[in-house]
Design a protein around this motif. Sequence first.
Motif, PDB file in Angstrom:
ATOM      1  N   ILE A 120       0.822  -1.217   0.000  1.00 36.97           N
ATOM      2  CA  ILE A 120       0.000   0.000   0.000  1.00 36.97           C
ATOM      3  C   ILE A 120       0.855   1.266   0.000  1.00 36.97           C
ATOM      4  CG2 ILE A 120      -1.977  -1.129   1.064  1.00 36.97           C
ATOM      5  CD1 ILE A 120      -1.131   0.037   3.739  1.00 36.97           C
ATOM      6  N   GLN A 121       2.140   1.138   0.310  1.00 38.59           N
ATOM      7  CA  GLN A 121       3.045   2.266   0.139  1.00 38.59           C
ATOM      8  C   GLN A 121       3.415   2.464  -1.328  1.00 38.59           C
ATOM      9  OE1 GLN A 121       6.519   1.586   2.539  1.00 38.59           O
ATOM     10  NE2 GLN A 121       5.551   2.321   4.425  1.00 38.59           N
ATOM     11  N   ILE A 122       3.710   1.360  -1.998  1.00 34.03           N
ATOM     12  CA  ILE A 122       4.168   1.422  -3.391  1.00 34.03           C
ATOM     13  C   ILE A 122       3.010   1.670  -4.353  1.00 34.03           C
ATOM     14  CG2 ILE A 122       5.229   0.073  -5.258  1.00 34.03           C
ATOM     15  CD1 ILE A 122       7.209   0.938  -3.150  1.00 34.03           C
ATOM     16  N   ASP A 123       1.893   1.000  -4.134  1.00 38.79           N
ATOM     17  CA  ASP A 123       0.767   1.066  -5.064  1.00 38.79           C
ATOM     18  C   ASP A 123      -0.542   1.107  -4.268  1.00 38.79           C
ATOM     19  OD1 ASP A 123      -0.790   1.000  -7.341  1.00 38.79           O
ATOM     20  OD2 ASP A 123      -0.510  -1.141  -7.717  1.00 38.79           O
ATOM     21  N   PRO A 124      -0.833   2.227  -3.620  1.00 38.24           N
ATOM     22  CA  PRO A 124      -2.002   2.277  -2.717  1.00 38.24           C
ATOM     23  C   PRO A 124      -3.334   2.068  -3.416  1.00 38.24           C
ATOM     24  CG  PRO A 124      -1.063   4.469  -3.054  1.00 38.24           C
ATOM     25  CD  PRO A 124      -0.101   3.500  -3.634  1.00 38.24           C
ATOM     26  N   THR A 125      -3.414   2.378  -4.701  1.00 40.83           N
ATOM     27  CA  THR A 125      -4.674   2.200  -5.424  1.00 40.83           C
ATOM     28  C   THR A 125      -4.730   0.871  -6.178  1.00 40.83           C
ATOM     29  OG1 THR A 125      -3.785   3.385  -7.352  1.00 40.83           O
ATOM     30  CG2 THR A 125      -4.953   4.690  -5.686  1.00 40.83           C
ATOM     31  N   LEU A 126      -3.661   0.087  -6.074  1.00 38.84           N
ATOM     32  CA  LEU A 126      -3.591  -1.233  -6.724  1.00 38.84           C
ATOM     33  C   LEU A 126      -3.822  -1.146  -8.232  1.00 38.84           C
ATOM     34  CD1 LEU A 126      -5.538  -3.395  -4.098  1.00 38.84           C
ATOM     35  CD2 LEU A 126      -3.107  -2.820  -4.153  1.00 38.84           C
ATOM     36  N   GLU A 127      -3.265  -0.120  -8.841  1.00 37.98           N
ATOM     37  CA  GLU A 127      -3.450   0.082 -10.280  1.00 37.98           C
ATOM     38  C   GLU A 127      -2.291  -0.448 -11.129  1.00 37.98           C
ATOM     39  OE1 GLU A 127      -4.472   4.024 -11.444  1.00 37.98           O
ATOM     40  OE2 GLU A 127      -5.825   4.334  -9.756  1.00 37.98           O
ATOM     41  N   HIS A 128      -1.126  -0.642 -10.520  1.00 38.41           N
ATOM     42  CA  HIS A 128       0.069  -0.878 -11.327  1.00 38.41           C
ATOM     43  C   HIS A 128       0.786  -2.197 -11.040  1.00 38.41           C
ATOM     44  CE1 HIS A 128      -0.495   3.285 -12.368  1.00 38.41           C
ATOM     45  NE2 HIS A 128      -0.268   3.680 -11.124  1.00 38.41           N
ATOM     46  N   ARG A 208      -4.426 -14.741 -10.597  1.00 37.15           N
ATOM     47  CA  ARG A 208      -5.148 -13.670 -11.308  1.00 37.15           C
ATOM     48  C   ARG A 208      -6.549 -13.498 -10.717  1.00 37.15           C
ATOM     49  NH1 ARG A 208      -3.888 -11.551 -16.302  1.00 37.15           N
ATOM     50  NH2 ARG A 208      -2.766 -13.437 -16.946  1.00 37.15           N
ATOM     51  N   LEU A 209      -7.208 -14.612 -10.419  1.00 30.05           N
ATOM     52  CA  LEU A 209      -8.527 -14.532  -9.798  1.00 30.05           C
ATOM     53  C   LEU A 209      -8.436 -13.839  -8.445  1.00 30.05           C
ATOM     54  CD1 LEU A 209     -11.523 -15.262  -9.925  1.00 30.05           C
ATOM     55  CD2 LEU A 209     -10.946 -17.482  -8.900  1.00 30.05           C
ATOM     56  N   PHE A 210      -7.396 -14.159  -7.674  1.00 30.07           N
ATOM     57  CA  PHE A 210      -7.220 -13.470  -6.394  1.00 30.07           C
ATOM     58  C   PHE A 210      -7.032 -11.972  -6.611  1.00 30.07           C
ATOM     59  CE2 PHE A 210      -4.393 -11.399  -3.407  1.00 30.07           C
ATOM     60  CZ  PHE A 210      -5.136 -11.525  -2.235  1.00 30.07           C
ATOM     61  N   SER A 211      -6.244 -11.592  -7.609  1.00 30.79           N
ATOM     62  CA  SER A 211      -5.999 -10.164  -7.850  1.00 30.79           C
ATOM     63  C   SER A 211      -7.292  -9.438  -8.197  1.00 30.79           C
ATOM     64  CB  SER A 211      -4.949  -9.978  -8.960  1.00 30.79           C
ATOM     65  OG  SER A 211      -5.470 -10.295 -10.237  1.00 30.79           O
ATOM     66  N   VAL A 212      -8.201 -10.111  -8.891  1.00 26.49           N
ATOM     67  CA  VAL A 212      -9.498  -9.518  -9.205  1.00 26.49           C
ATOM     68  C   VAL A 212     -10.299  -9.306  -7.929  1.00 26.49           C
ATOM     69  CG1 VAL A 212     -11.690  -9.864 -10.390  1.00 26.49           C
ATOM     70  CG2 VAL A 212      -9.553 -10.468 -11.538  1.00 26.49           C
ATOM     71  N   ILE A 213     -10.363 -10.345  -7.098  1.00 23.78           N
ATOM     72  CA  ILE A 213     -11.137 -10.256  -5.857  1.00 23.78           C
ATOM     73  C   ILE A 213     -10.547  -9.221  -4.902  1.00 23.78           C
ATOM     74  CG2 ILE A 213     -11.819 -11.557  -3.795  1.00 23.78           C
ATOM     75  CD1 ILE A 213     -11.989 -14.045  -5.605  1.00 23.78           C
ATOM     76  N   ALA A 214      -9.201  -9.123  -4.901  1.00 22.77           N
ATOM     77  CA  ALA A 214      -8.532  -8.172  -4.007  1.00 22.77           C
ATOM     78  C   ALA A 214      -8.640  -6.732  -4.486  1.00 22.77           C
ATOM     79  CB  ALA A 214      -7.061  -8.556  -3.853  1.00 22.77           C
ATOM     80  N   GLY A 215      -9.117  -6.525  -5.697  1.00 23.51           N
ATOM     81  CA  GLY A 215      -9.331  -5.173  -6.192  1.00 23.51           C
ATOM     82  C   GLY A 215      -8.224  -4.595  -7.033  1.00 23.51           C
ATOM     83  N   PHE A 216      -7.324  -5.432  -7.561  1.00 24.39           N
ATOM     84  CA  PHE A 216      -6.260  -4.924  -8.421  1.00 24.39           C
ATOM     85  C   PHE A 216      -6.833  -4.506  -9.772  1.00 24.39           C
ATOM     86  CE2 PHE A 216      -3.694  -6.941  -5.277  1.00 24.39           C
ATOM     87  CZ  PHE A 216      -2.464  -6.303  -5.323  1.00 24.39           C
ATOM     88  N   LYS A 217      -6.420  -3.323 -10.222  1.00 25.84           N
ATOM     89  CA  LYS A 217      -6.850  -2.833 -11.528  1.00 25.84           C
ATOM     90  C   LYS A 217      -5.940  -3.423 -12.609  1.00 25.84           C
ATOM     91  CE  LYS A 217      -9.334   0.027  -9.006  1.00 25.84           C
ATOM     92  NZ  LYS A 217      -8.646  -0.072  -7.703  1.00 25.84           N
ATOM     93  N   ASN A 218      -6.395  -3.301 -13.860  1.00 25.61           N
ATOM     94  CA  ASN A 218      -5.595  -3.767 -15.005  1.00 25.61           C
ATOM     95  C   ASN A 218      -5.106  -5.198 -14.791  1.00 25.61           C
ATOM     96  OD1 ASN A 218      -5.738  -1.133 -16.232  1.00 25.61           O
ATOM     97  ND2 ASN A 218      -4.182  -0.468 -14.764  1.00 25.61           N
ATOM     98  N   ASN A 219      -6.020  -6.068 -14.357  1.00 27.54           N
ATOM     99  CA  ASN A 219      -5.649  -7.431 -13.980  1.00 27.54           C
ATOM    100  C   ASN A 219      -5.669  -8.410 -15.143  1.00 27.54           C
ATOM    101  OD1 ASN A 219      -8.535  -8.129 -14.199  1.00 27.54           O
ATOM    102  ND2 ASN A 219      -8.728  -6.969 -12.292  1.00 27.54           N
ATOM    103  N   GLY A 220      -6.046  -7.944 -16.323  1.00 30.45           N
ATOM    104  CA  GLY A 220      -6.061  -8.821 -17.482  1.00 30.45           C
ATOM    105  C   GLY A 220      -7.230  -9.782 -17.528  1.00 30.45           C
ATOM    106  N   PHE A 221      -8.186  -9.573 -16.641  1.00 28.26           N
ATOM    107  CA  PHE A 221      -9.351 -10.470 -16.591  1.00 28.26           C
ATOM    108  C   PHE A 221     -10.622  -9.715 -16.932  1.00 28.26           C
ATOM    109  CE2 PHE A 221     -12.642 -13.060 -14.611  1.00 28.26           C
ATOM    110  CZ  PHE A 221     -12.253 -14.340 -14.968  1.00 28.26           C
ATOM    111  N   ILE A 222     -10.900  -8.653 -16.200  1.00 27.14           N
ATOM    112  CA  ILE A 222     -12.097  -7.864 -16.441  1.00 27.14           C
ATOM    113  C   ILE A 222     -11.855  -6.942 -17.631  1.00 27.14           C
ATOM    114  CG2 ILE A 222     -13.653  -6.123 -15.477  1.00 27.14           C
ATOM    115  CD1 ILE A 222     -13.068  -7.291 -12.719  1.00 27.14           C
ATOM    116  N   GLY A 223     -12.695  -7.085 -18.648  1.00 28.27           N
ATOM    117  CA  GLY A 223     -12.562  -6.250 -19.833  1.00 28.27           C
ATOM    118  C   GLY A 223     -11.391  -6.610 -20.717  1.00 28.27           C
ATOM    119  N   SER A 224     -10.843  -7.795 -20.566  1.00 30.10           N
ATOM    120  CA  SER A 224      -9.673  -8.203 -21.347  1.00 30.10           C
ATOM    121  C   SER A 224      -9.697  -9.715 -21.528  1.00 30.10           C
ATOM    122  CB  SER A 224      -8.391  -7.781 -20.631  1.00 30.10           C
ATOM    123  OG  SER A 224      -7.261  -8.319 -21.280  1.00 30.10           O
ATOM    124  N   ASN A 225      -9.038 -10.180 -22.588  1.00 29.10           N
ATOM    125  CA  ASN A 225      -8.916 -11.624 -22.808  1.00 29.10           C
ATOM    126  C   ASN A 225      -7.497 -12.120 -22.580  1.00 29.10           C
ATOM    127  OD1 ASN A 225      -7.599 -10.597 -25.015  1.00 29.10           O
ATOM    128  ND2 ASN A 225      -8.859 -11.619 -26.562  1.00 29.10           N
TER     129      ASN A 225
END
Length: 271
Positions: A120-128, A208-225
């Motif tokens: 949360i220090q490096i990527d607090p919004t979980l976007e990158h 990847r599924l965990f990253s989606v549930i945890a709220g990571f953006k640009n996860n390659g799952f939602i809105g992407s193939n």
Amino acid sequence: MRFKRSQEFVSEFLGTLVLILFGLGVVAMVTLFPSTPVIPAEVIKGGYTNIVLGWGLAVMMGVYVAGTVSGAHLNPAVTIALAATGRFPWAKSGYYILAQLLGAFAGAAIVFAVYYAKWIQIDPTLEHTAGVFSTFPAVPGFWPGFIDQVVGTALLMGLILAIGDKNNAPPGANLGPFMVGLVVVAIGISFGGMHGYAINPARDFGPRLFSVIAGFKNNGFIGSNVWIVPIIAPIIGALIGAVIYDSLIGRALSRAQARQVYRQEMEQIHQ
């Protein structure tokens, strides 16, 4: 029989869990503790040697954990290829794959929990930093990463069969996991750039599924193939690798071994 299946399930779960803990752990180290003080606005790309070595050791440790009880598939592509070539019963494939997916998901959750304060220090919004958990293509489009994953997993499967073939000068029992780990290192060094060399659907999909549930953006799952390639391509690659090994090496070794046994039996009869 039910007790044996539960043992195999737990073995595959724990082996995959250990694999993911070490594998994602090294990616998290490279990403969250970079050698430069300025963090770019994308996943850190340094420390590739650390990542390749870390994943090789991760696979080795996972195989050591699960090898005796379940055979340490730790990979749905390996399970499917072994079943398709008659080395493993299809009836067991379902719970093996489920255990692998759950182990990978749990491993991702533990890595995130361990590094949460730094995260949360490096990527607090979980976007990158979704790339810590799963693989992404270096070149846009489906086919470049698909071809890369097919080739990498074909090499993995073929070499696993070569290492484990009793007719092909296999290593000692304790060296088998070490050799498989070196195979993963070799694949990472040679074919790791195009799509992150997942070469394992569970290794990619569970985290990847965990990253989606945890709220990571640009996860390659939602809105992407993006997530499709590391699932389909490794399965196809493993099947190709197994068929090539059997057709060009394995069956020839089996025939040679059978002829040798026959000659020995004939010699004993005539003595």
